[in-house]
Design a protein around this motif. Structure first.
Motif, PDB file in Angstrom:
ATOM      1  N   UNK A  33       0.829  -1.208   0.000  1.00 49.14           N
ATOM      2  CA  UNK A  33       0.000   0.000   0.000  1.00 49.14           C
ATOM      3  C   UNK A  33       0.865   1.261   0.000  1.00 49.14           C
ATOM      4  N   UNK A  34       1.936   1.247   0.764  1.00 46.84           N
ATOM      5  CA  UNK A  34       2.865   2.376   0.775  1.00 46.84           C
ATOM      6  C   UNK A  34       3.479   2.584  -0.612  1.00 46.84           C
ATOM      7  N   UNK A  35       3.802   1.482  -1.275  1.00 51.65           N
ATOM      8  CA  UNK A  35       4.380   1.577  -2.620  1.00 51.65           C
ATOM      9  C   UNK A  35       3.379   2.161  -3.609  1.00 51.65           C
ATOM     10  N   UNK A  36       2.139   1.693  -3.563  1.00 54.07           N
ATOM     11  CA  UNK A  36       1.114   2.200  -4.480  1.00 54.07           C
ATOM     12  C   UNK A  36       0.879   3.687  -4.244  1.00 54.07           C
ATOM     13  N   UNK A  37       0.850   4.087  -2.976  1.00 55.26           N
ATOM     14  CA  UNK A  37       0.612   5.489  -2.657  1.00 55.26           C
ATOM     15  C   UNK A  37       1.811   6.387  -2.863  1.00 55.26           C
ATOM     16  N   UNK A  38       2.978   5.800  -3.121  1.00 63.93           N
ATOM     17  CA  UNK A  38       4.174   6.608  -3.285  1.00 63.93           C
ATOM     18  C   UNK A  38       4.623   7.265  -1.998  1.00 63.93           C
ATOM     19  N   UNK A  39       4.278   6.664  -0.864  1.00 62.66           N
ATOM     20  CA  UNK A  39       4.612   7.231   0.442  1.00 62.66           C
ATOM     21  C   UNK A  39       6.002   6.777   0.873  1.00 62.66           C
ATOM     22  N   UNK A  40       6.843   7.718   1.238  1.00 67.06           N
ATOM     23  CA  UNK A  40       8.194   7.408   1.686  1.00 67.06           C
ATOM     24  C   UNK A  40       8.157   6.931   3.136  1.00 67.06           C
ATOM     25  N   UNK A  41       8.974   5.933   3.452  1.00 63.59           N
ATOM     26  CA  UNK A  41       9.005   5.415   4.817  1.00 63.59           C
ATOM     27  C   UNK A  41      10.317   4.683   5.055  1.00 63.59           C
ATOM     28  N   UNK A  42      10.645   4.509   6.333  1.00 66.55           N
ATOM     29  CA  UNK A  42      11.797   3.691   6.705  1.00 66.55           C
ATOM     30  C   UNK A  42      11.312   2.272   6.961  1.00 66.55           C
ATOM     31  N   UNK A  43      11.889   1.325   6.265  1.00 66.39           N
ATOM     32  CA  UNK A  43      11.508  -0.079   6.392  1.00 66.39           C
ATOM     33  C   UNK A  43      12.458  -0.745   7.385  1.00 66.39           C
ATOM     34  N   UNK A  44      12.137  -0.609   8.671  1.00 67.78           N
ATOM     35  CA  UNK A  44      12.996  -1.123   9.739  1.00 67.78           C
ATOM     36  C   UNK A  44      12.712  -2.606   9.947  1.00 67.78           C
ATOM     37  N   UNK A  45      13.735  -3.455   9.751  1.00 66.58           N
ATOM     38  CA  UNK A  45      13.556  -4.904   9.823  1.00 66.58           C
ATOM     39  C   UNK A  45      14.420  -5.498  10.934  1.00 66.58           C
ATOM     40  N   UNK A  46      13.782  -6.282  11.800  1.00 66.87           N
ATOM     41  CA  UNK A  46      14.512  -6.992  12.844  1.00 66.87           C
ATOM     42  C   UNK A  46      15.087  -8.276  12.248  1.00 66.87           C
ATOM     43  N   UNK A  47      16.385  -8.436  12.332  1.00 64.78           N
ATOM     44  CA  UNK A  47      17.023  -9.646  11.824  1.00 64.78           C
ATOM     45  C   UNK A  47      16.603 -10.856  12.666  1.00 64.78           C
ATOM     46  N   UNK A  48      16.399 -11.975  11.985  1.00 64.00           N
ATOM     47  CA  UNK A  48      15.959 -13.204  12.645  1.00 64.00           C
ATOM     48  C   UNK A  48      17.085 -14.224  12.599  1.00 64.00           C
ATOM     49  N   UNK A  49      17.477 -14.729  13.769  1.00 71.24           N
ATOM     50  CA  UNK A  49      18.526 -15.731  13.843  1.00 71.24           C
ATOM     51  C   UNK A  49      17.963 -17.124  14.061  1.00 71.24           C
ATOM     52  N   UNK A  50      18.828 -18.092  14.307  1.00 68.34           N
ATOM     53  CA  UNK A  50      18.383 -19.469  14.570  1.00 68.34           C
ATOM     54  C   UNK A  50      17.403 -19.513  15.742  1.00 68.34           C
ATOM     55  N   UNK A  51      16.395 -20.358  15.605  1.00 69.71           N
ATOM     56  CA  UNK A  51      15.393 -20.466  16.659  1.00 69.71           C
ATOM     57  C   UNK A  51      14.514 -19.240  16.773  1.00 69.71           C
ATOM     58  N   UNK A  52      14.427 -18.477  15.680  1.00 74.08           N
ATOM     59  CA  UNK A  52      13.648 -17.240  15.621  1.00 74.08           C
ATOM     60  C   UNK A  52      14.130 -16.227  16.661  1.00 74.08           C
ATOM     61  N   UNK A  53      15.419 -16.239  16.913  1.00 71.21           N
ATOM     62  CA  UNK A  53      16.008 -15.286  17.853  1.00 71.21           C
ATOM     63  C   UNK A  53      16.164 -13.932  17.164  1.00 71.21           C
ATOM     64  N   UNK A  54      15.626 -12.881  17.781  1.00 71.92           N
ATOM     65  CA  UNK A  54      15.679 -11.537  17.205  1.00 71.92           C
ATOM     66  C   UNK A  54      16.066 -10.548  18.304  1.00 71.92           C
TER      67      UNK A  54
END
Length: 237
Positions: A33-54
């Motif tokens: 939806x952000x892409x369609x609207x052309x809205x700028x944003x920070x895409x903050x992603x939590x890295x996922x390790x073994x055992x879903x450790x974040x």
């Protein structure tokens, strides 16, 4: 892309940060939806390790940064405050991007279709054959999966097809109001998002749903969506 979307998107001057794991999951519809609207944003992603450790997610949870989503992700941070719950985030972005119709009735109708899509997803989750489902053997999951894709899902999609046909006519490119909306994006996500294997099974289940297919194809062909899908990080889910 309709001109109204461009004008509404360019009028939004606030900052946005979307926080979620390094995955599509519950945040991907908001990203589209952000892409369609052309809205700028920070895409903050939590890295996922073994055992879903974040570790970064854990630290933010402990700091209280995720309280408005009950210490969960995703969460959308705006200049006015943070928004939890993925569906609330989707509706907020859809409104900012001009994707919630031209009247209160259209907005409610778009919301109705989106909720129908959520019903389908909830039914699939209740079926209990996902990789994360517990308490079932692989053979039991395989049986449930075959039931879902072979009988349950075609029934759900047939009813959703009938709903959309009543709203906009057979073969319509849009579910509501004759232009792109949040409802169309939800339908696209239901039919086109997932692993290659899952998408193939859904496509087979939707073989008789020509209007849903037209709507999903129309969203996929939007330049903003095509660009995002091709450039987004490759993740396992």
């Amino acid at each position: 892309m309709p001109l109204a979307i461009v004008l509404l998107a360019s009028a939004y001057g606030g900052s946005l940060t979307l926080k979620y794991f390094d995955a599509r999951g519950a945040a991907e519809t908001t990203r589209v939806l952000l892409a369609i609207g052309g809205l700028q944003y920070e895409d903050k992603r939590y890295k996922i390790g073994p055992g879903f450790d974040a570790p970064e997610f854990k630290a933010e949870k402990e700091s209280g940064a995720l309280l408005l989503n009950l210490d969960r992700a995703p969460i959308l941070m705006t200049d006015e405050g943070s928004i939890g719950q993925s569906k609330s985030m989707e509706r907020y972005v859809a409104r900012e991007a001009g994707l919630m119709g031209r009247s209160s009735f259209e907005a409610a109708t778009i919301d109705m279709v989106a909720e129908h899509v959520r019903d389908v997803r909830d039914a699939q989750q209740r079926k209990g054959f996902s990789k994360m489902a517990r308490g079932k053997t692989d053979d039991e999951k395989a049986t449930l999966s075959a039931e879902w894709y072979g009988a349950d899902l075609p029934g759900w999609l047939s009813r959703l097809e009938a709903c959309v046909v009543q709203l906009s006519g057979p073969g319509a490119m849009h579910a509501v109001g004759g232009r792109i909306s949040y409802a169309d994006v939800c339908i696209w996500s239901l039919l086109r998002e997932g692993s290659a294997e899952d998408v193939a099974l859904v496509t087979k289940a939707a073989a008789g749903c020509k209007t849903l297919q037209c709507i999903a194809d129309g969203v996929a062909e939007l330049p903003a969506v095509s660009k995002w899908v091709k450039s987004r990080p490759v993740t396992s889910f």
